[in-house]
Scaffold this motif. Structure first.
Motif, PDB file in Angstrom:
ATOM      1  N   ARG A  60      -9.976  10.556  -6.435  1.00 31.11           N
ATOM      2  CA  ARG A  60     -10.063  11.846  -7.115  1.00 31.11           C
ATOM      3  C   ARG A  60      -8.784  12.146  -7.897  1.00 31.11           C
ATOM      4  NH1 ARG A  60     -12.321  13.926  -2.219  1.00 31.11           N
ATOM      5  NH2 ARG A  60     -10.351  15.015  -1.794  1.00 31.11           N
ATOM      6  N   ASN A  61      -7.682  11.565  -7.468  1.00 34.08           N
ATOM      7  CA  ASN A  61      -6.405  11.784  -8.135  1.00 34.08           C
ATOM      8  C   ASN A  61      -6.166  10.812  -9.281  1.00 34.08           C
ATOM      9  OD1 ASN A  61      -3.998  13.471  -8.055  1.00 34.08           O
ATOM     10  ND2 ASN A  61      -2.875  11.601  -7.535  1.00 34.08           N
ATOM     11  N   GLY A  62      -7.240  10.104  -9.680  1.00 35.68           N
ATOM     12  CA  GLY A  62      -7.110   9.178 -10.795  1.00 35.68           C
ATOM     13  C   GLY A  62      -6.461   7.867 -10.421  1.00 35.68           C
ATOM     14  N   CYS A  63      -6.565   7.466  -9.149  1.00 37.79           N
ATOM     15  CA  CYS A  63      -5.965   6.211  -8.641  1.00 37.79           C
ATOM     16  C   CYS A  63      -4.460   6.190  -8.868  1.00 37.79           C
ATOM     17  CB  CYS A  63      -6.616   4.997  -9.298  1.00 37.79           C
ATOM     18  SG  CYS A  63      -8.401   4.865  -8.959  1.00 37.79           S
ATOM     19  N   ARG A  64      -3.840   7.355  -8.673  1.00 40.60           N
ATOM     20  CA  ARG A  64      -2.380   7.472  -8.811  1.00 40.60           C
ATOM     21  C   ARG A  64      -1.818   8.036  -7.507  1.00 40.60           C
ATOM     22  NH1 ARG A  64      -4.046  10.485 -13.078  1.00 40.60           N
ATOM     23  NH2 ARG A  64      -3.079  12.322 -12.133  1.00 40.60           N
ATOM     24  N   PRO A  65      -0.506   7.857  -7.270  1.00 44.50           N
ATOM     25  CA  PRO A  65       0.109   8.441  -6.076  1.00 44.50           C
ATOM     26  C   PRO A  65      -0.061   9.959  -6.061  1.00 44.50           C
ATOM     27  CG  PRO A  65       1.593   6.841  -7.080  1.00 44.50           C
ATOM     28  CD  PRO A  65       0.441   7.020  -8.037  1.00 44.50           C
ATOM     29  N   VAL A  66      -0.267  10.511  -4.881  1.00 48.00           N
ATOM     30  CA  VAL A  66      -0.437  11.949  -4.720  1.00 48.00           C
ATOM     31  C   VAL A  66       0.948  12.600  -4.639  1.00 48.00           C
ATOM     32  CG1 VAL A  66      -1.325  13.762  -3.200  1.00 48.00           C
ATOM     33  CG2 VAL A  66      -2.655  11.659  -3.574  1.00 48.00           C
ATOM     34  N   ASP A  67       1.143  13.670  -5.366  1.00 48.63           N
ATOM     35  CA  ASP A  67       2.433  14.369  -5.333  1.00 48.63           C
ATOM     36  C   ASP A  67       2.650  15.030  -3.978  1.00 48.63           C
ATOM     37  OD1 ASP A  67       2.955  13.717  -8.000  1.00 48.63           O
ATOM     38  OD2 ASP A  67       1.898  15.488  -8.732  1.00 48.63           O
ATOM     39  N   PRO A  68       3.898  14.954  -3.445  1.00 51.56           N
ATOM     40  CA  PRO A  68       4.173  15.595  -2.163  1.00 51.56           C
ATOM     41  C   PRO A  68       4.150  17.103  -2.274  1.00 51.56           C
ATOM     42  CG  PRO A  68       6.176  14.693  -3.100  1.00 51.56           C
ATOM     43  CD  PRO A  68       5.055  14.260  -4.009  1.00 51.56           C
TER      44      PRO A  68
ATOM     45  N   MET B 278       0.837  -1.210   0.000  1.00 54.48           N
ATOM     46  CA  MET B 278       0.000   0.000   0.000  1.00 54.48           C
ATOM     47  C   MET B 278       0.866   1.252   0.000  1.00 54.48           C
ATOM     48  SD  MET B 278      -3.080   1.012   2.620  1.00 54.48           S
ATOM     49  CE  MET B 278      -2.019   0.996   4.073  1.00 54.48           C
ATOM     50  N   MET B 279       1.953   1.251   0.780  1.00 54.62           N
ATOM     51  CA  MET B 279       2.852   2.398   0.788  1.00 54.62           C
ATOM     52  C   MET B 279       3.549   2.556  -0.557  1.00 54.62           C
ATOM     53  SD  MET B 279       4.565   2.526   4.540  1.00 54.62           S
ATOM     54  CE  MET B 279       5.265   4.102   4.078  1.00 54.62           C
ATOM     55  N   VAL B 280       3.928   1.444  -1.167  1.00 55.24           N
ATOM     56  CA  VAL B 280       4.559   1.496  -2.493  1.00 55.24           C
ATOM     57  C   VAL B 280       3.617   2.143  -3.501  1.00 55.24           C
ATOM     58  CG1 VAL B 280       5.410   0.086  -4.406  1.00 55.24           C
ATOM     59  CG2 VAL B 280       6.070  -0.470  -2.061  1.00 55.24           C
ATOM     60  N   ALA B 281       2.326   1.816  -3.380  1.00 56.34           N
ATOM     61  CA  ALA B 281       1.340   2.341  -4.335  1.00 56.34           C
ATOM     62  C   ALA B 281       0.993   3.799  -4.102  1.00 56.34           C
ATOM     63  CB  ALA B 281       0.068   1.496  -4.271  1.00 56.34           C
ATOM     64  N   LEU B 282       1.158   4.293  -2.863  1.00 55.57           N
ATOM     65  CA  LEU B 282       0.678   5.635  -2.521  1.00 55.57           C
ATOM     66  C   LEU B 282       1.776   6.650  -2.247  1.00 55.57           C
ATOM     67  CD1 LEU B 282      -2.274   4.714  -0.119  1.00 55.57           C
ATOM     68  CD2 LEU B 282      -2.399   5.251  -2.551  1.00 55.57           C
ATOM     69  N   MET B 283       2.974   6.205  -1.883  1.00 58.10           N
ATOM     70  CA  MET B 283       4.044   7.129  -1.520  1.00 58.10           C
ATOM     71  C   MET B 283       4.914   7.484  -2.725  1.00 58.10           C
ATOM     72  SD  MET B 283       3.614   7.655   1.781  1.00 58.10           S
ATOM     73  CE  MET B 283       1.845   7.565   1.453  1.00 58.10           C
ATOM     74  N   PRO B 284       5.582   8.652  -2.712  1.00 52.60           N
ATOM     75  CA  PRO B 284       6.465   9.039  -3.824  1.00 52.60           C
ATOM     76  C   PRO B 284       7.627   8.053  -3.965  1.00 52.60           C
ATOM     77  CG  PRO B 284       5.991  10.915  -2.380  1.00 52.60           C
ATOM     78  CD  PRO B 284       5.476   9.708  -1.687  1.00 52.60           C
TER      79      PRO B 284
ATOM     80  N   ILE C 247      -8.301   8.749   2.722  1.00 49.52           N
ATOM     81  CA  ILE C 247      -7.200   8.449   1.803  1.00 49.52           C
ATOM     82  C   ILE C 247      -7.741   7.845   0.508  1.00 49.52           C
ATOM     83  CG2 ILE C 247      -5.151   7.004   1.466  1.00 49.52           C
ATOM     84  CD1 ILE C 247      -4.737   9.385   3.334  1.00 49.52           C
ATOM     85  N   TYR C 248      -8.722   6.945   0.636  1.00 51.15           N
ATOM     86  CA  TYR C 248      -9.291   6.299  -0.545  1.00 51.15           C
ATOM     87  C   TYR C 248      -9.992   7.324  -1.442  1.00 51.15           C
ATOM     88  CZ  TYR C 248     -12.118   3.150  -3.377  1.00 51.15           C
ATOM     89  OH  TYR C 248     -12.706   2.500  -4.434  1.00 51.15           O
TER      90      TYR C 248
END
Length: 450
Positions: A442-450, A374-380, A436-437
């Motif tokens: 809303r971000n297109g199921c992509r990681p959020v930019d820091p 999950m962290m791999v999918a969501l973190m930069p 978070i979900y």
């Protein structure tokens, strides 16, 4: 039909299936030996070695628990930020492993041979200057702290290396195998080596230490990291080092905690970890003192749960890769909420504890499996170590408080309150992960930019 020509990518790395399988085998073998060392051998034998020199419970707790936790709180952010920024011909993670692994083996063997080293020093030092127990405790404390220092380097960096070298499309299945390997390491040690631990402790320490070092040679020599983006130049190079340190800390906090998405993520995973505080400590006491089960019955139930969880984890790895680890994490959270509600009202004897106990072990095993994917999918990706360390920092801080408050709550309301504790904090965690979900969607199921 298996396609051996299909290409898998991880950053600038490209694999066909045979090469990808080889990399996975190197990492799994390293994980097996590391797990036997860090999760089984040290927690089992280090307290026994300390008690042989007359150490009390407070000192044992300090050496085996408090000091490693405090060290990890400081070291994890430093390792995360520094390894993310390291650029060498061997990569950004592997140099840390190559330097630290030999020291882990050395200090581990030193701890194992402490009784013999202490006896030798006692004989050559001036008579009456030091007691044998005093020499032994000093040696084992120094050796244990130095071992934990280098062990924390290996443990953190090893898990941060995996997302750098493995394609994200298979990361769930790989981590399901890692969890199976950890379970097998515990089985091998407990079944084959534990019976020799007390009488042959120095040789058991030596065997596992050498095996660990040999297992990490293929990881350091044969697992290759790809190329990473160039670094943003650090400003104010001419300022004093204290000022640069403060600037680095401010930058770390601003990047990791300055955006609501990441802060809520860290708090959500920490709350979910807090939810297990009472169960981890008081579940055996609830079973034996309140329900009247024997220790053998409790161990039997937990053993069945662990065995069932191995099969469930193998199936869950595929589900995580196909459905997304965040969805699996939230789904298992709601199942845990229901199990706690049911457990509080209906777990009253061996049969009901058997059903709920096994289901809780399986579901928590599945949820733990989703954590790193999950962290791999969501973190930069380029700053994964830094953000992973921030998550670990928040988890450690809340767990320090939760272990104490959970104990107070159990004193007030009894062992059954562990269901209520888990119920409340899991709900709070799922509220945070629901946010978070929504942001992720809303971000297109992509990681959020820091």
């Amino acid at each position: 039909m298996i396609d051996f020509q299909k290409e898998y990518s991880a950053g600038t790395l490209h694999y066909r299936l045979p090469k990808l399988l080889a990399v996975c085998i190197y990492l799994l073998w390293g994980g097996f030996c590391y797990s036997m060392l860090a999760y089984v051998l040290i927690p089992t034998l280090l307290p026994l070695t300390l008690t042989s020199f007359g150490a009390g419970g407070a000192l044992i707790g300090l050496i085996c628990g408090s000091i490693p936790s405090a060290m990890n709180m400081v070291m994890s952010p430093v390792l995360g930020a520094s390894s993310d920024r390291l650029r060498t011909r061997w990569g950004r993670r592997i140099p840390y492993l190559a330097v630290s692994a030999p020291f882990v083996t050395f200090f581990m063997i030193m701890v194992g041979w402490t009784p013999e080293i202490a006896a030798w020093l006692y004989r050559i030092l001036p008579e009456g200057s030091f007691s044998l127990a005093g020499i032994g405790i000093v040696l084992i404390c120094v050796g244990s702290v130095l071992f934990q220092f280098f062990n924390l380097v290996v443990g953190n960096i090893y898990y941060w290396l995996m997302p750098d070298v493995l394609p994200h499309c298979v990361i769930g299945r790989f981590f399901s195998l890692i969890n199976v390997v950890i379970a097998l390491a515990g089985f091998v040690f407990n079944y084959f080596l534990l019976k020799y631990a007390r009488d042959y402790a120095p040789w058991v320490f030596t065997l596992v230490g050498v095996l660990f070092l040999i297992s990490f040679l293929p990881v350091c020599l044969l697992v290759k990291e790809g190329e990473y983006p160039p670094l943003t130049p650090m400003s104010e190079r001419k300022t004093s080092w204290p000022k640069r340190l403060v600037q680095c800390i401010i930058k770390y906090c601003r990047e990791c905690f300055g955006k609501t998405f990441f802060l809520v993520f860290f708090i959500g995973t920490a709350l979910n970890q807090v939810s297990t505080a009472c169960r981890n400590i008081f579940n055996p006491l609830f079973a034996t003192r309140e329900l009247g089960l024997s220790e053998a019955q409790y161990g039997h139930i937990m053993g069945i749960g662990s065995l069932c969880s191995i099969g469930a984890m193998l199936l869950a790895g595929y589900l995580i890769d196909k459905w997304h680890p965040l969805r699996v994490y939230i789904l298992t959270g709601f199942i845990i909420i229901f199990l706690n509600f049911f457990g509080y009202f209906f777990v009253v004897d061996y049969s009901t504890f058997l059903v709920v106990g096994i289901l809780v072990v399986i579901i928590y095993s599945l949820q733990n499996l989703t954590g790193l994917p999950m962290m791999v999918a969501l973190m930069p990706e380029e700053r994964f170590g830094q953000f992973a360390s921030a998550n670990s920092l928040v988890n450690c801080l809340l767990m320090i408080l939760a272990n104490y408050l959970g104990g107070l709550a159990i004193d007030l309301w009894g062992y059954r309150f562990m269901f209520v504790w888990d119920f409340i904090f899991t709900i709070l965690a799922m509220v945070a992960m629901g946010y978070i979900y929504c942001v992720w969607r809303r971000n297109g199921c992509r990681p959020v930019d820091p």
